[in-house]
Motif scaffolding. Structure first.
Motif, PDB file in Angstrom:
ATOM      1  N   THR A 124     -83.526   7.373  -7.091  1.00  0.00           N
ATOM      2  CA  THR A 124     -82.315   6.826  -6.463  1.00  0.00           C
ATOM      3  C   THR A 124     -82.557   5.450  -5.846  1.00  0.00           C
ATOM      4  N   THR A 125     -83.722   5.295  -5.201  1.00  0.00           N
ATOM      5  CA  THR A 125     -84.027   3.992  -4.596  1.00  0.00           C
ATOM      6  C   THR A 125     -84.163   2.920  -5.663  1.00  0.00           C
ATOM      7  N   ALA A 126     -84.804   3.256  -6.771  1.00  0.00           N
ATOM      8  CA  ALA A 126     -84.950   2.300  -7.870  1.00  0.00           C
ATOM      9  C   ALA A 126     -83.594   1.879  -8.405  1.00  0.00           C
ATOM     10  N   ALA A 147     -82.285  -2.006  -8.233  1.00  0.00           N
ATOM     11  CA  ALA A 147     -81.916  -2.733  -9.447  1.00  0.00           C
ATOM     12  C   ALA A 147     -80.690  -3.600  -9.210  1.00  0.00           C
ATOM     13  N   VAL A 148     -79.809  -3.149  -8.330  1.00  0.00           N
ATOM     14  CA  VAL A 148     -78.624  -3.941  -7.971  1.00  0.00           C
ATOM     15  C   VAL A 148     -79.009  -5.046  -6.988  1.00  0.00           C
ATOM     16  N   GLY A 208     -78.469 -11.049  -6.821  1.00  0.00           N
ATOM     17  CA  GLY A 208     -78.563 -10.060  -5.753  1.00  0.00           C
ATOM     18  C   GLY A 208     -78.983 -10.606  -4.405  1.00  0.00           C
ATOM     19  N   PHE A 209     -79.805  -9.822  -3.718  1.00  0.00           N
ATOM     20  CA  PHE A 209     -80.126 -10.066  -2.318  1.00  0.00           C
ATOM     21  C   PHE A 209     -80.912 -11.360  -2.102  1.00  0.00           C
ATOM     22  N   ASP A 210     -81.917 -11.614  -2.932  1.00  0.00           N
ATOM     23  CA  ASP A 210     -82.777 -12.790  -2.741  1.00  0.00           C
ATOM     24  C   ASP A 210     -82.000 -14.104  -2.771  1.00  0.00           C
ATOM     25  N   PRO A 211     -81.257 -14.385  -3.839  1.00  0.00           N
ATOM     26  CA  PRO A 211     -80.533 -15.662  -3.856  1.00  0.00           C
ATOM     27  C   PRO A 211     -79.465 -15.763  -2.774  1.00  0.00           C
ATOM     28  N   LEU A 212     -78.845 -14.641  -2.425  1.00  0.00           N
ATOM     29  CA  LEU A 212     -77.822 -14.675  -1.381  1.00  0.00           C
ATOM     30  C   LEU A 212     -78.441 -15.023  -0.030  1.00  0.00           C
ATOM     31  N   LEU A 213     -79.588 -14.418   0.273  1.00  0.00           N
ATOM     32  CA  LEU A 213     -80.243 -14.700   1.549  1.00  0.00           C
ATOM     33  C   LEU A 213     -80.816 -16.115   1.554  1.00  0.00           C
TER      34      LEU A 213
END
Length: 274
Positions: A240-242, A246-247, A253-258
């Motif tokens: 489930t965590t994987a 993946a999203v 996702g998270f990296d470019p947004l932050l």
């Protein structure tokens, strides 16, 4: 860490949330309350109670005091022009000035104090209020080794302290650690909303999100493992965590947004500093 010895009083300009947290930390480290003078026309109730209980001088005649060893500036930057002259007038050649005012550069501070004054510009963050802060500091090149040691100890009274030599990095540091708690709190809000959207009762989702972030932060604090390894430890292949990661770790996702968020905060810091 214990405060190193120093001669002369410590003048604290501003006893709000950050100034009050620092004062509490210094006293916990054994600083003699009789060596502190607080300048604040209206300290908040918590700070006023601490000042009164420990017999700390509040708004004394600074001209009657010995030359201060340290002047710590903890007022909001918008009142600096009105507040700084009173303490700048009592600065002596050996006085160390430490600022936690956002947006006030070393050049701004040097213009307000006598030529040659040793100055540290720093930015703490709000977890300092519970002794878990992180402060980034930059000196102006006038500090003696003893003054740098003293500045470090004073700032570390509410958590950790990191030093940089290039003031141009201060805006990026502020975007990461100074503004960073807001990003974490937003994560709690967003995770709670996502849980509610998945069917959990809203109050339960909020409790789960809050406790998860608190516990994860404590695990990160106590573990010697880097964050990426702790993340892998939670992630079973195909689980489930994987699926969630993946999203979050997708191209948009998270990296470019932050990264965009930190860049925006950095740019705004440069604008505010002029």
């Amino acid at each position: 860490m214990a405060l190193p010895s120093f001669s002369g009083p410590l003048v604290l300009l501003g006893a709000g949330k950050m100034g009050g947290a620092l004062l509490e930390g210094w006293l916990a480290e054994g600083l003699d309350p009789g060596r502190v003078a607080v300048v604040d026309p209206a300290p908040p109730p918590e700070a006023a109670a601490l000042i009164g209980a420990r017999g700390i001088a509040l708004n004394p005649d600074l001209s009657a005091l010995p030359a201060p060893a340290v002047i710590l500036l903890a007022v909001k930057p918008q009142v600096a022009a009105a507040a700084l002259p009173a303490v700048a007038g009592c600065a002596a050649p050996g006085t160390l000035v430490v600022s936690i005012m956002a947006g006030k550069t070393l050049a701004n501070l040097e213009a307000a104090f006598p030529a040659g004054t040793a100055i540290v510009r720093s930015i703490p963050n709000t977890p300092a209020a519970v002794g878990r802060g992180i402060t980034v500091a930059v000196p102006n090149g006038r500090l003696t080794p003893a003054q740098r040691e003293l500045a470090h100890a004073l700032l570390a009274a509410t958590g950790a302290c990191e030093w940089i030599d290039d003031e141009a990095l201060m805006d990026a540091a502020t975007a990461v650690s100074g503004s960073g708690p807001a990003y974490v709190f937003l994560l709690v809000e967003s995770l709670a909303r996502a849980g509610a959207a998945a069917g959990l009762p809203a109050d339960l989702a909020a409790r789960l999100a809050r406790a998860t972030v608190i516990g994860s932060g404590e695990l990160l604090r106590l573990s010697d493992l880097p964050a990426d390894q702790l993340r892998r430890n939670v992630t079973s292949p195909g689980g489930t965590t994987a699926a969630a990661l993946a999203v979050l770790m997708a191209e948009a996702g998270f990296d470019p947004l932050l990264e965009q968020a930190v860049a925006a905060a950095t740019a705004r810091g440069r604008e505010l500093a002029g």
